[in-house]
Design a protein around this motif. Sequence first.
Motif, PDB file in Angstrom:
ATOM      1  N   ILE A 258       0.870  -1.233  -0.069  1.00 30.62           N
ATOM      2  CA  ILE A 258       0.037   0.167  -0.152  1.00 30.62           C
ATOM      3  C   ILE A 258       0.962   1.206  -0.028  1.00 30.62           C
ATOM      4  O   ILE A 258       1.917   1.424   0.940  1.00 30.62           O
ATOM      5  CB  ILE A 258      -0.744   0.103   1.184  1.00 30.62           C
ATOM      6  N   ILE A 259       0.700   2.043  -0.961  1.00 30.76           N
ATOM      7  CA  ILE A 259       1.492   3.333  -0.810  1.00 30.76           C
ATOM      8  C   ILE A 259       0.333   4.530  -0.632  1.00 30.76           C
ATOM      9  O   ILE A 259      -0.562   4.750  -1.232  1.00 30.76           O
ATOM     10  CB  ILE A 259       1.915   3.676  -2.249  1.00 30.76           C
ATOM     11  N   THR A 260       0.667   5.253   0.465  1.00 35.20           N
ATOM     12  CA  THR A 260      -0.156   6.392   0.837  1.00 35.20           C
ATOM     13  C   THR A 260       0.765   7.696   0.666  1.00 35.20           C
ATOM     14  O   THR A 260       1.895   7.492   0.680  1.00 35.20           O
ATOM     15  CB  THR A 260      -0.751   6.468   2.231  1.00 35.20           C
ATOM     16  N   THR A 261       0.038   8.794   0.367  1.00 33.07           N
ATOM     17  CA  THR A 261       0.816  10.059   0.466  1.00 33.07           C
ATOM     18  C   THR A 261       0.022  11.018   1.224  1.00 33.07           C
ATOM     19  O   THR A 261      -1.153  11.167   1.221  1.00 33.07           O
ATOM     20  CB  THR A 261       0.958  10.846  -0.955  1.00 33.07           C
ATOM     21  N   GLY A 262       0.903  11.797   1.932  1.00 34.51           N
ATOM     22  CA  GLY A 262       0.500  12.872   3.040  1.00 34.51           C
ATOM     23  C   GLY A 262       0.155  12.241   4.164  1.00 34.51           C
ATOM     24  O   GLY A 262       0.180  11.046   4.417  1.00 34.51           O
ATOM     25  N   LEU A 279      -4.144  -1.359  13.475  1.00 34.30           N
ATOM     26  CA  LEU A 279      -4.002  -2.189  12.176  1.00 34.30           C
ATOM     27  C   LEU A 279      -2.960  -2.920  12.078  1.00 34.30           C
ATOM     28  O   LEU A 279      -2.732  -3.998  11.384  1.00 34.30           O
ATOM     29  CB  LEU A 279      -4.451  -1.400  10.744  1.00 34.30           C
ATOM     30  N   GLY A 280      -1.853  -2.674  12.257  1.00 36.54           N
ATOM     31  CA  GLY A 280      -0.580  -3.400  11.926  1.00 36.54           C
ATOM     32  C   GLY A 280       0.717  -2.794  12.790  1.00 36.54           C
ATOM     33  O   GLY A 280       0.661  -2.373  14.070  1.00 36.54           O
ATOM     34  N   GLN A 281       1.873  -2.906  12.399  1.00 32.75           N
ATOM     35  CA  GLN A 281       3.142  -2.355  12.928  1.00 32.75           C
ATOM     36  C   GLN A 281       3.933  -1.351  11.855  1.00 32.75           C
ATOM     37  O   GLN A 281       4.326  -1.827  11.121  1.00 32.75           O
ATOM     38  CB  GLN A 281       3.964  -3.653  13.193  1.00 32.75           C
ATOM     39  N   VAL A 282       3.734  -0.309  12.344  1.00 32.47           N
ATOM     40  CA  VAL A 282       4.401   0.774  11.264  1.00 32.47           C
ATOM     41  C   VAL A 282       5.336   1.593  12.160  1.00 32.47           C
ATOM     42  O   VAL A 282       5.152   2.080  13.165  1.00 32.47           O
ATOM     43  CB  VAL A 282       3.210   1.467  10.637  1.00 32.47           C
ATOM     44  N   SER A 283       6.382   1.856  11.493  1.00 29.53           N
ATOM     45  CA  SER A 283       7.292   2.528  12.150  1.00 29.53           C
ATOM     46  C   SER A 283       7.401   3.982  11.569  1.00 29.53           C
ATOM     47  O   SER A 283       7.149   4.385  10.124  1.00 29.53           O
ATOM     48  CB  SER A 283       8.867   2.225  11.604  1.00 29.53           C
ATOM     49  N   PHE A 284       7.373   5.156  12.110  1.00 28.95           N
ATOM     50  CA  PHE A 284       7.629   6.582  11.476  1.00 28.95           C
ATOM     51  C   PHE A 284       8.757   6.993  11.364  1.00 28.95           C
ATOM     52  O   PHE A 284       9.669   6.994  12.534  1.00 28.95           O
ATOM     53  CB  PHE A 284       6.558   7.392  12.436  1.00 28.95           C
ATOM     54  N   TRP A 285       9.326   7.323  10.338  1.00 32.79           N
ATOM     55  CA  TRP A 285      10.615   7.633  10.279  1.00 32.79           C
ATOM     56  C   TRP A 285      10.878   9.040  10.128  1.00 32.79           C
ATOM     57  O   TRP A 285      10.108   9.560   9.193  1.00 32.79           O
ATOM     58  CB  TRP A 285      11.414   6.780   9.204  1.00 32.79           C
ATOM     59  N   LYS A 286      11.891   9.616  10.621  1.00 31.63           N
ATOM     60  CA  LYS A 286      12.270  11.017  10.411  1.00 31.63           C
ATOM     61  C   LYS A 286      13.720  10.723   9.323  1.00 31.63           C
ATOM     62  O   LYS A 286      14.875  10.189  10.240  1.00 31.63           O
ATOM     63  CB  LYS A 286      12.715  11.980  11.539  1.00 31.63           C
ATOM     64  N   ARG A 293      11.573  14.195   4.244  1.00 29.82           N
ATOM     65  CA  ARG A 293      12.046  13.918   5.561  1.00 29.82           C
ATOM     66  C   ARG A 293      10.965  12.818   6.038  1.00 29.82           C
ATOM     67  O   ARG A 293      11.657  11.899   6.983  1.00 29.82           O
ATOM     68  CB  ARG A 293      12.086  15.446   6.293  1.00 29.82           C
ATOM     69  N   PRO A 294       9.948  13.076   6.214  1.00 32.19           N
ATOM     70  CA  PRO A 294       9.081  12.316   6.941  1.00 32.19           C
ATOM     71  C   PRO A 294       8.718  10.753   5.973  1.00 32.19           C
ATOM     72  O   PRO A 294       8.371  10.792   4.882  1.00 32.19           O
ATOM     73  CB  PRO A 294       7.454  12.820   7.205  1.00 32.19           C
ATOM     74  N   MET A 295       8.535   9.717   6.713  1.00 30.00           N
ATOM     75  CA  MET A 295       8.018   8.625   5.950  1.00 30.00           C
ATOM     76  C   MET A 295       7.591   7.373   6.992  1.00 30.00           C
ATOM     77  O   MET A 295       8.264   7.449   7.872  1.00 30.00           O
ATOM     78  CB  MET A 295       9.218   8.047   4.991  1.00 30.00           C
ATOM     79  N   ALA A 296       6.770   6.619   6.743  1.00 29.87           N
ATOM     80  CA  ALA A 296       6.399   5.559   7.512  1.00 29.87           C
ATOM     81  C   ALA A 296       6.394   4.426   6.675  1.00 29.87           C
ATOM     82  O   ALA A 296       6.255   4.142   5.400  1.00 29.87           O
ATOM     83  CB  ALA A 296       4.893   5.692   7.873  1.00 29.87           C
ATOM     84  N   PHE A 297       6.811   3.385   7.440  1.00 29.24           N
ATOM     85  CA  PHE A 297       7.133   1.933   6.724  1.00 29.24           C
ATOM     86  C   PHE A 297       6.663   0.850   7.779  1.00 29.24           C
ATOM     87  O   PHE A 297       6.851   0.938   8.765  1.00 29.24           O
ATOM     88  CB  PHE A 297       8.603   2.067   6.211  1.00 29.24           C
ATOM     89  N   GLY A 298       5.951   0.006   7.219  1.00 25.65           N
ATOM     90  CA  GLY A 298       5.809  -1.331   7.979  1.00 25.65           C
ATOM     91  C   GLY A 298       4.666  -2.201   7.609  1.00 25.65           C
ATOM     92  O   GLY A 298       4.446  -2.300   6.275  1.00 25.65           O
ATOM     93  N   LYS A 299       3.886  -2.837   8.283  1.00 23.24           N
ATOM     94  CA  LYS A 299       2.971  -3.882   7.834  1.00 23.24           C
ATOM     95  C   LYS A 299       1.646  -3.328   8.272  1.00 23.24           C
ATOM     96  O   LYS A 299       1.250  -3.049   9.441  1.00 23.24           O
ATOM     97  CB  LYS A 299       3.249  -5.078   8.497  1.00 23.24           C
ATOM     98  N   VAL A 300       0.487  -3.543   7.564  1.00 23.69           N
ATOM     99  CA  VAL A 300      -0.863  -3.412   7.839  1.00 23.69           C
ATOM    100  C   VAL A 300      -1.456  -4.493   7.314  1.00 23.69           C
ATOM    101  O   VAL A 300      -1.531  -4.958   6.185  1.00 23.69           O
ATOM    102  CB  VAL A 300      -1.482  -2.241   6.924  1.00 23.69           C
ATOM    103  N   GLY A 301      -1.777  -5.195   8.484  1.00 20.29           N
ATOM    104  CA  GLY A 301      -2.306  -6.760   7.930  1.00 20.29           C
ATOM    105  C   GLY A 301      -1.158  -7.515   7.324  1.00 20.29           C
ATOM    106  O   GLY A 301      -0.038  -7.443   7.688  1.00 20.29           O
ATOM    107  N   GLN A 302      -1.350  -8.112   6.094  1.00 17.66           N
ATOM    108  CA  GLN A 302      -0.227  -8.737   5.423  1.00 17.66           C
ATOM    109  C   GLN A 302       0.338  -7.906   4.327  1.00 17.66           C
ATOM    110  O   GLN A 302       1.174  -8.366   3.593  1.00 17.66           O
ATOM    111  CB  GLN A 302      -1.040 -10.068   4.628  1.00 17.66           C
ATOM    112  N   ALA A 303      -0.015  -6.697   4.194  1.00 18.51           N
ATOM    113  CA  ALA A 303       0.353  -5.851   3.233  1.00 18.51           C
ATOM    114  C   ALA A 303       1.415  -4.848   3.813  1.00 18.51           C
ATOM    115  O   ALA A 303       1.301  -4.449   4.989  1.00 18.51           O
ATOM    116  CB  ALA A 303      -0.764  -4.917   2.756  1.00 18.51           C
ATOM    117  N   TRP A 304       2.507  -4.661   2.880  1.00 14.70           N
ATOM    118  CA  TRP A 304       3.582  -3.617   3.520  1.00 14.70           C
ATOM    119  C   TRP A 304       3.126  -2.298   3.291  1.00 14.70           C
ATOM    120  O   TRP A 304       2.543  -1.937   2.050  1.00 14.70           O
ATOM    121  CB  TRP A 304       4.762  -3.802   2.509  1.00 14.70           C
ATOM    122  N   PHE A 306       3.926   1.612   2.569  1.00 13.81           N
ATOM    123  CA  PHE A 306       4.934   3.143   2.435  1.00 13.81           C
ATOM    124  C   PHE A 306       4.106   4.042   2.483  1.00 13.81           C
ATOM    125  O   PHE A 306       3.375   4.592   1.488  1.00 13.81           O
ATOM    126  CB  PHE A 306       5.311   2.897   0.966  1.00 13.81           C
ATOM    127  N   GLY A 307       4.280   4.867   3.651  1.00 15.64           N
ATOM    128  CA  GLY A 307       3.653   5.928   3.859  1.00 15.64           C
ATOM    129  C   GLY A 307       4.576   7.323   3.386  1.00 15.64           C
ATOM    130  O   GLY A 307       5.413   7.617   4.175  1.00 15.64           O
TER     131      GLY A 307
END
Length: 418
Positions: A258-262, A279-286, A293-304, A306-307
């Motif tokens: 899944i790719i989200t923007t914003g 919903l899952g395990q997601v890291s928020f990265w700076k 600069r901001p990005m999120a990455f991890g899993k939502v259910g079985q899907a990866w 990319f925020g």
Amino acid sequence: MTDTTSCLSRDPANRALSAAEARERMVAEVTPIRGHEYLPVRAALGRVLAADIIAPHDVPAHDNSAMDGYAIRFDSLSAEGETRLAVVGTALAGNAFSGLVGKGQAVRIMTGAVLPAGADTVVVQEVTRTEPGAVFIPSGQRSGQNTRKAGEDLARGAVAMAAGKRIGPAELGLIASLGVAEVAVKRRLRVAFFSTGDELASIGKPLAPGEVYDSNRYTLHGLLTRLGADIIDMGVVPDRPEALEAALAEAALVADAIITTGGVSVGEADFVRDILDKLGQVSFWKLNIKPGRPMAFGKVGQAWLFGLPGNPVAVMVSYTQFALDALLRLSGVDPLPERPLLSVESAVAIKKQVGRREYLRGRVGAVDGRWQVKMVGNQGSGVLSSMSEANCFIVLAEECAGVAVGENVQVQLFEGAF
Ligand code: AMP
Ligand code: MG
């Protein structure tokens, strides 16, 4: 799955990740999708090979001539001066000479024709002279010259192409050269994507005050189509927790990624973080980069997940520098392609703050026969026209404190990069 709990909780200093670290972590965590299908060769363009292709025979299948000329035995030639050889036949590509080339004999041969028995060397016709029934070969020939050996491209039984290879034009030809008509490829990656933001308007209707057209979904449509993914465009999701939660849950049911923007910048990220925790395990990265600069990455259910950030240029930076390799790895590509950074002279001075990596939009061009790069357009992270005008990122390393005119900088060309 390895640990993808939030960096905020794992890293008390809330340290910004370097670009290299972020990419490595993403690539290391994802594992290739399962599932493959069989396709006729042409339809496999852009797909990822799911199993090794073994050469069923030597390529080329026979010793053959690399030039138009005369097939001879090297030991027919006298050490000095010209040698006169009797021309005893002709070998064409697809129409071999069936006899034997004896000492003192030559066979007229064309490029690609099977080297006749007895012959070991080809002399190009341009250096010879002829008379009826004979050819004169000058001295200075090398034994074995102008011949191609059976199996010199690929030996029978060798791995002609390893699983994980992305099939491009050269690979299509190589597969065909083996006589292979059908290949096993990974199924397409399914990628769902949506934009977040109450200010986003869809194209085709007038803008209300404060609105902007949603461009990110169009950029992503282009990027993901080029990637060869099956894309699921979920439209614009407003900045409301229930709407975001519903969209993510739906996407996770159908997509590998899944790719989200914003919605991942400080301030906005809070309610997003709550939902993703649920919903899952997601890291928020700076990340210590600019832009993106901001990005999120991890899993939502079985899907990866990319925020990506919302700013349109930042979307392209985050996608090309981080998400792309993770998506390729998910698709089964192995090894990942190299992304060369080329060193090019800067035609302009560039200001730069130490401590973060910057991706500036640049244009490489030849000036008086020398390749140089300059910045193009407004370098704001929302200014897409700069991306369109540019043909490369100028990549300035963390420790770089600015660039003087004439100094070399590293560039990543867009062509071939995404
Ligand atoms: P955000 O990361 O959500 O705070 O967005 C940062 C900036 O990017 C804001 O100016 C947004 O209006 C803009 N933006 C966010 N999403 C999009 C989009 N899909 N298309 C165009 N601009 C966007
Ligand atoms: Mg927003």
